[in-house]
Design an enzyme around this catalytic site. Structure first.
Site, mmCIF file in Angstrom:
data_model
loop_
_atom_site.group_PDB
_atom_site.id
_atom_site.type_symbol
_atom_site.label_atom_id
_atom_site.label_comp_id
_atom_site.label_asym_id
_atom_site.label_seq_id
_atom_site.Cartn_x
_atom_site.Cartn_y
_atom_site.Cartn_z
ATOM 1 N N MET A 32 40.509 34.229 41.612
ATOM 2 C CA MET A 32 40.489 35.145 40.460
ATOM 3 C C MET A 32 41.026 36.526 40.855
ATOM 4 O O MET A 32 41.299 36.798 42.014
ATOM 5 C CB MET A 32 39.052 35.286 39.952
ATOM 6 C CG MET A 32 38.488 33.999 39.397
ATOM 7 S SD MET A 32 39.184 33.626 37.785
ATOM 8 C CE MET A 32 38.059 32.357 37.247
ATOM 9 N N CYS A 33 41.096 37.401 39.848
ATOM 10 C CA CYS A 33 41.507 38.791 40.019
ATOM 11 C C CYS A 33 40.642 39.472 41.089
ATOM 12 O O CYS A 33 39.435 39.253 41.086
ATOM 13 C CB CYS A 33 41.334 39.501 38.686
ATOM 14 S SG CYS A 33 41.813 41.226 38.718
ATOM 15 N N PRO A 34 41.136 40.282 41.984
ATOM 16 C CA PRO A 34 42.537 40.704 42.064
ATOM 17 C C PRO A 34 43.330 39.973 43.159
ATOM 18 O O PRO A 34 44.243 40.562 43.730
ATOM 19 C CB PRO A 34 42.380 42.181 42.422
ATOM 20 C CG PRO A 34 41.180 42.179 43.351
ATOM 21 C CD PRO A 34 40.293 41.042 42.912
ATOM 22 N N TYR A 59 45.459 32.038 37.102
ATOM 23 C CA TYR A 59 44.795 33.220 36.548
ATOM 24 C C TYR A 59 45.672 33.839 35.459
ATOM 25 O O TYR A 59 46.766 34.337 35.735
ATOM 26 C CB TYR A 59 44.519 34.223 37.678
ATOM 27 C CG TYR A 59 43.873 35.500 37.186
ATOM 28 C CD1 TYR A 59 42.627 35.480 36.586
ATOM 29 C CD2 TYR A 59 44.536 36.721 37.305
ATOM 30 C CE1 TYR A 59 42.048 36.640 36.104
ATOM 31 C CE2 TYR A 59 43.957 37.885 36.846
ATOM 32 C CZ TYR A 59 42.702 37.838 36.238
ATOM 33 O OH TYR A 59 42.130 38.985 35.759
#
Lengths: 96, 399
Positions: A32-34, A59
């Protein structure tokens, strides 16, 4: 989001209809982010100017972030290819 | 009275050097590894150093090690994370009946999530037959997980052989090496495994530090989302002291493994032969040779494991009966039952596990004391005349 803004983002996105040859590929599917931006930043350092990095990710936020990152850092966003489960983003290194 | 600790498969005392490696990170070097200033960098350096040591212990690359909080977390992460990542390819997994609960319950979770699971039987010494793995494979199989060494019966499974079958069928293979890694040679390349779980406190490191080896390039769905720790695969501020301790313990395990293993094996063999010769109606569980070097497990007829544990404890000897959780739940161990041991016998389980600190005179004292305890318990056992009515799994004393 305003229609004009959306149109602008789509233009920036450059969807591809087939994969292109990449000099390096990094698979961050399920991250996932980042992680998409951190990985991009790290891996691009390993490439020479003119080489292409492919980033595989599922994502959705990358659709906005990767083209924007390219604009900000002066690298070329070559395009994104959509597969059923993930996206392949292609980034060309333009400067050290 | 001297205390004699013979439950090293439950946990181990920490090696003083491992403890020493942790202390700065519990005191002055408390920085967060993600912080960009020097204390953060120091913590980060400790984690990366430990990653290198853990990788070296099992012949992996440092970037193939993900730190977790325990062996159970590593097992959950591997089973659930890999199965979910591969679910578009197929929805069938294979495990054995002698897995730890962290594997069995993860498999049950996956079954509730739409996967099918096969639970492979074992033979009377606890071995999984590699042919049974081959036979259980379907077009839908995406993951196989077989325990490396059983903490309950000590049996070491033919992992390399099973991994070959998985590879031939292009199926991802994980092994739970919690009881083995750091105690016997574990080489992920030689074994041919794609993922492997381990934990620090099984080799004189601290509790609260585990690791998952994950072959480079493997996709895994995280169990914990959040920050970018462990490459975005396991969020949460790292347990820096425990990881530093695990790194040191891994380094020592690599250096001292042969010496430790030879030492406990000699004592274990003495214990096994003495128990079998001095006590009647007692049976060794697990494989007679292919077993963990410090592991001696038995079932004793006409007696309940808990009774043995309590009387041994009263003499200052600390041992286990079945698995730690089975012990608490007062249930016959499913692992022992899967070896074909009848339920009345499985109740009489006792597990002695030796460590580098075990002294020969402690084993001598046990050899002298244990038969006396068994005689005493058998005198008062309602089952001393035998058992009946065991067909449905319940046990009643013969009148």
């Amino acid at each position: 989001m305003a229609i004009a803004e959306m149109a602008g983002r789509e233009k920036l996105l450059k969807f591809l209809d087939k994969s292109i040859a990449a000099d390096a590929t990094t698979d961050i599917i399920y991250m996932m982010c980042p992680m998409h931006l951190l990985t991009l930043q790290e891996r691009i350092k390993e490439l020479k100017v003119g080489q292409v990095l492919a980033i595989l990710t599922d994502y959705d936020g990358a659709l906005e972030d990767i083209p924007a990152w390219c604009g900000k850092t002066g690298n070329e966003f070559v395009g994104v290819l959509e597969s059923p489960d993930y996206y392949s983003f292609y980034v060309k290194k333009l400067k050290e | 009275m001297e205390k004699i600790y013979l439950d090293h498969v439950a946990t181990n005392p920490m090696h003083p050097e491992a403890l020493e490696a942790m202390l700065p990170f519990l005191k002055e070097d408390f920085g967060n590894p993600l912080s960009l200033y020097p204390p953060g960098a120091k913590a980060k350096e400790a984690i990366e150093g430990a990653r290198g040591s853990v990788a070296s212990l099992i012949n992996a690359k440092p970037n193939e090690i993900i730190f977790t909080a325990s062996g159970a977390e590593s097992n959950n992460f591997a089973l659930r994370g890999i199965a979910l990542a591969l679910q578009n390819k197929g929805k069938h997994i294979i495990v054995s009946k002698v897995e730890h609960h962290s594997i069995l319950n993860s498999a049950r979770f996956l079954e509730k999530s739409g996967f099918a699971a096969t639970y492979l039987p074992v033979d009377k010494s606890g071995l999984v037959d590699p042919d049974s793995v081959q036979k259980a494979i379907t077009k839908e199989t995406v993951l196989i997980s077989i325990i490396h060494a059983s903490p309950e019966v000590g049996t070491i499974e033919p992992i390399a052989e099973i991994a070959k079958i998985a590879k031939k069928n292009n199926i991802f293979f994980h092994t739970d090496a919690v009881a083995s890694a750091g105690n016997i040679p574990v080489d992920v390349r030689e074994l041919g495994v794609d993922a492997l779980s381990m934990t620090a406190h099984q080799f004189y490191g601290p509790k609260g530090a585990g690791a998952l080896y994950l072959k480079e390039g493997t996709r895994i769905v995280p169990l914990i989302y959040g920050g970018i720790q462990e490459g975005g695969r396991r969020a949460g501020t790292e347990n820096v002291p425990a990881i530093a301790g695990m790194g040191k313990a891994a380094e020592l395990a690599k250096r001292d493994m042969g010496k430790r293993s030879d030492y406990v094996k000699t004592l274990r063999d003495k214990l096994i032969s003495s128990v079998l010769s001095k006590i009647t109606n007692v049976y060794l569980t697990g494989h007679p040779e292919q077993r963990l070097p410090g592991h001696a497990s038995f079932v004793v007829e006409y007696i309940e494991g808990e009774a043995m544990l309590l009387l041994l404890s009263a003499k200052g000897i600390y041992v286990a009966s079945g698995s730690a959780c089975s012990s608490k739940a007062l249930k016959a161990s499913p692992v022992l039952l899967s070896l074909g041991i009848p339920s009345h016998l499985a109740q009489g389980s006792v597990v002695f596990t030796l460590g580098e600190g075990t002294k020969e005179q402690e084993i001598d004292f046990l050899i002298e004391t244990f038969p006396q305890i068994i005689s005493r318990l058998r005198e008062i056992s309602p089952y001393s005349k035998g058992w009946e009515g065991t067909e449905d799994g319940t046990c009643t004393a013969k009148k």
